[in-house]
Design a protein around this motif. Structure first.
Motif, mmCIF file in Angstrom:
data_model
loop_
_atom_site.group_PDB
_atom_site.id
_atom_site.type_symbol
_atom_site.label_atom_id
_atom_site.label_comp_id
_atom_site.label_asym_id
_atom_site.label_seq_id
_atom_site.Cartn_x
_atom_site.Cartn_y
_atom_site.Cartn_z
ATOM 1 N N ASP A 1 1.868 14.494 7.460
ATOM 2 C CA ASP A 1 0.716 15.200 8.376
ATOM 3 C C ASP A 1 -0.717 14.872 7.572
ATOM 4 O O ASP A 1 -1.689 14.801 8.126
ATOM 5 N N VAL A 2 -0.413 14.951 6.122
ATOM 6 C CA VAL A 2 -1.693 14.484 5.256
ATOM 7 C C VAL A 2 -2.095 13.122 5.622
ATOM 8 O O VAL A 2 -3.090 12.704 5.952
ATOM 9 N N LEU A 3 -1.209 12.118 5.860
ATOM 10 C CA LEU A 3 -1.801 10.728 6.012
ATOM 11 C C LEU A 3 -2.361 10.748 7.779
ATOM 12 O O LEU A 3 -3.101 9.719 7.830
ATOM 13 N N ARG A 4 -1.907 11.652 8.410
ATOM 14 C CA ARG A 4 -2.633 11.541 9.630
ATOM 15 C C ARG A 4 -3.956 12.138 9.627
ATOM 16 O O ARG A 4 -4.792 11.733 10.500
ATOM 17 N N MET B 1 0.530 4.015 7.129
ATOM 18 C CA MET B 1 -0.202 5.292 6.759
ATOM 19 C C MET B 1 -1.491 5.185 7.940
ATOM 20 O O MET B 1 -1.754 4.305 8.561
ATOM 21 N N ARG B 2 -2.268 6.331 8.101
ATOM 22 C CA ARG B 2 -3.549 6.435 8.926
ATOM 23 C C ARG B 2 -4.512 7.185 8.301
ATOM 24 O O ARG B 2 -3.894 8.241 7.566
ATOM 25 N N PRO C 1 -1.560 3.683 12.724
ATOM 26 C CA PRO C 1 -0.435 3.612 11.534
ATOM 27 C C PRO C 1 -0.710 2.113 11.186
ATOM 28 O O PRO C 1 -0.597 1.004 11.781
ATOM 29 N N HIS C 2 -0.779 2.002 9.795
ATOM 30 C CA HIS C 2 -0.881 0.588 9.006
ATOM 31 C C HIS C 2 -0.298 0.337 7.655
ATOM 32 O O HIS C 2 -0.193 1.605 7.151
ATOM 33 N N LEU C 3 0.021 -0.838 7.313
ATOM 34 C CA LEU C 3 0.522 -1.212 6.054
ATOM 35 C C LEU C 3 0.130 -2.386 5.604
ATOM 36 O O LEU C 3 0.342 -3.499 6.383
ATOM 37 N N TYR C 4 -0.258 -2.593 4.090
ATOM 38 C CA TYR C 4 -0.484 -3.946 3.531
ATOM 39 C C TYR C 4 0.721 -4.259 2.652
ATOM 40 O O TYR C 4 1.065 -3.414 2.096
ATOM 41 N N SER C 5 1.053 -5.333 2.910
ATOM 42 C CA SER C 5 1.837 -5.727 1.597
ATOM 43 C C SER C 5 1.802 -7.525 1.376
ATOM 44 O O SER C 5 1.228 -8.209 2.211
ATOM 45 N N SER D 1 0.707 -1.135 0.136
ATOM 46 C CA SER D 1 0.039 0.097 0.110
ATOM 47 C C SER D 1 0.977 1.208 -0.145
ATOM 48 O O SER D 1 0.375 2.390 -0.276
ATOM 49 N N SER D 2 2.093 1.120 0.050
ATOM 50 C CA SER D 2 2.994 2.226 0.257
ATOM 51 C C SER D 2 4.309 1.759 -0.257
ATOM 52 O O SER D 2 5.173 0.832 0.037
#
Length: 235
Positions: A225-228, A139-140, A178-182, A132-133
Motif C-alpha cells: 500500500d505504501v509503494l502505491r 514499485m510505484r 509498477p516498475h523495477l530497475y536491475s 531497486s528492490s
C-alpha cells in the motif's frame, strides 16, 4: 542536524511521534530492520527508502541534509513550471554532490536542482547485480520519471514489459506504473534521472491529519500500500 541517512530518518520518525513498531507495522517490515537502518548498520533498498520517506513525509533534500534557504515572498522566483521557491544554485561541483548509498549497490548523487525545487535531479549508479528492490517487487510512486543512460546496461521492468537500456537510451513514464530497475550486466550502469511532481504529495502527506497511531489518517497498512501511495525518490 544528525549526520547520516539513518539518523535523519530517525529524527523524522521522532518528530512525527511514531514508534519503531508502528512504522514497521505500517510498512510491513520488522522493527529490527527499521532500527538497523536508523543506526546505520543496514542500508535500505530503493523501495524500502521510498516507503520510509513517504510514510514519514521526508523529502530527498532532507535525506541528504539540504534545507531551503528562507526567501522573502517578493523575492521568490517563479520557474517555468509555475513553482515559487528559493533561487536555484548556478553551479554544484561534482565533489559536493550529496550521496545516498543503498543496499545491493545502488547509489544516488543529488545534482544541482535547488533545495525545495520542483524536480529531483539524480546521478544514479547500479552496480552489477543491483536492483531497486532486493525482493524483486515492482514499485510505484507519485511523479513522472525521465532518465538518460550514460554507460552500462540497465533493465527496466514496467507493467508487463521489459526493456534493456544501453548508453544513449532514454525513458519517461508515469511513476504510478509498477516498475523495477536491475543491472544484469557485468559493469556499472550509470544515468541521469529527473523526477518531476513527487514533492507535492510528500508535503501533503506531512501536513495530513494524524491518526491515533501517529501516522497520517488513512495511512497504508502494508508495504504494498505504501509503494502505491509513496511520493518516492524516483530511480
Amino acid at each position: 542536524m544528525p549526520d547520516g541517512l539513518g539518523a535523519r530518518l530517525r529524527e523524522a520518525r521522532l518528530k512525527q511521534g511514531m514508534s519503531l513498531r508502528s512504522v514497521a507495522q505500517s510498512l510491513g517490515v520488522s522493527a529490527s530492520l527499521i532500527s538497523q537502518v536508523e543506526i546505520g548498520k543496514t542500508q535500505p533498498s530503493v523501495s524500502t527508502l521510498y516507503a520510509m520517506a513517504n510514510h514519514l513525509g521526508v523529502s530527498l533534500d532532507e535525506l541528504v541534509g539540504m534545507q531551503p534557504a528562507p526567501v522573502a515572498p517578493d523575492e521568490a522566483p517563479v520557474s517555468m513550471f509555475g513553482h515559487t521557491g528559493p533561487a536555484l544554485p548556478d553551479v554544484q561541483r561534482g565533489a559536493e554532490n550529496p550521496v545516498i548509498e543503498m543496499e545491493n549497490g545502488v547509489r544516488w548523487e543529488r545534482l544541482a536542482a535547488g533545495a525545495g525545487g520542483p524536480v529531483d535531479a539524480l546521478l544514479v549508479t547500479y552496480e552489477p547485480g543491483a536492483s531497486s528492490s532486493v525482493e524483486g517487487k515492482l514499485m510505484r510512486h507519485a511523479g513522472t520519471e525521465y532518465a538518460y543512460l550514460l554507460e552500462g546496461e540497465l533493465t527496466l521492468h514496467i507493467d508487463f514489459d521489459t526493456h534493456v537500456l544501453g548508453p544513449g537510451d532514454s525513458l519517461q513514464f508515469d511513476s504510478v506504473r509498477p516498475h523495477l530497475y536491475s543491472n544484469r550486466g557485468s559493469v556499472p550502469a550509470k544515468g541521469v534521472w529527473f523526477v518531476f511532481g513527487r514533492r507535492q504529495q510528500n508535503l501533503a502527506m506531512r501536513d495530513a491529519p494524524q491518526g491515533e497511531s501517529g501516522a497520517p489518517e488513512g495511512a497504508p497498512g502494508s508495504a504494498v500500500d505504501v509503494l502505491r501511495q509513496m511520493d518516492g525518490l524516483g530511480a
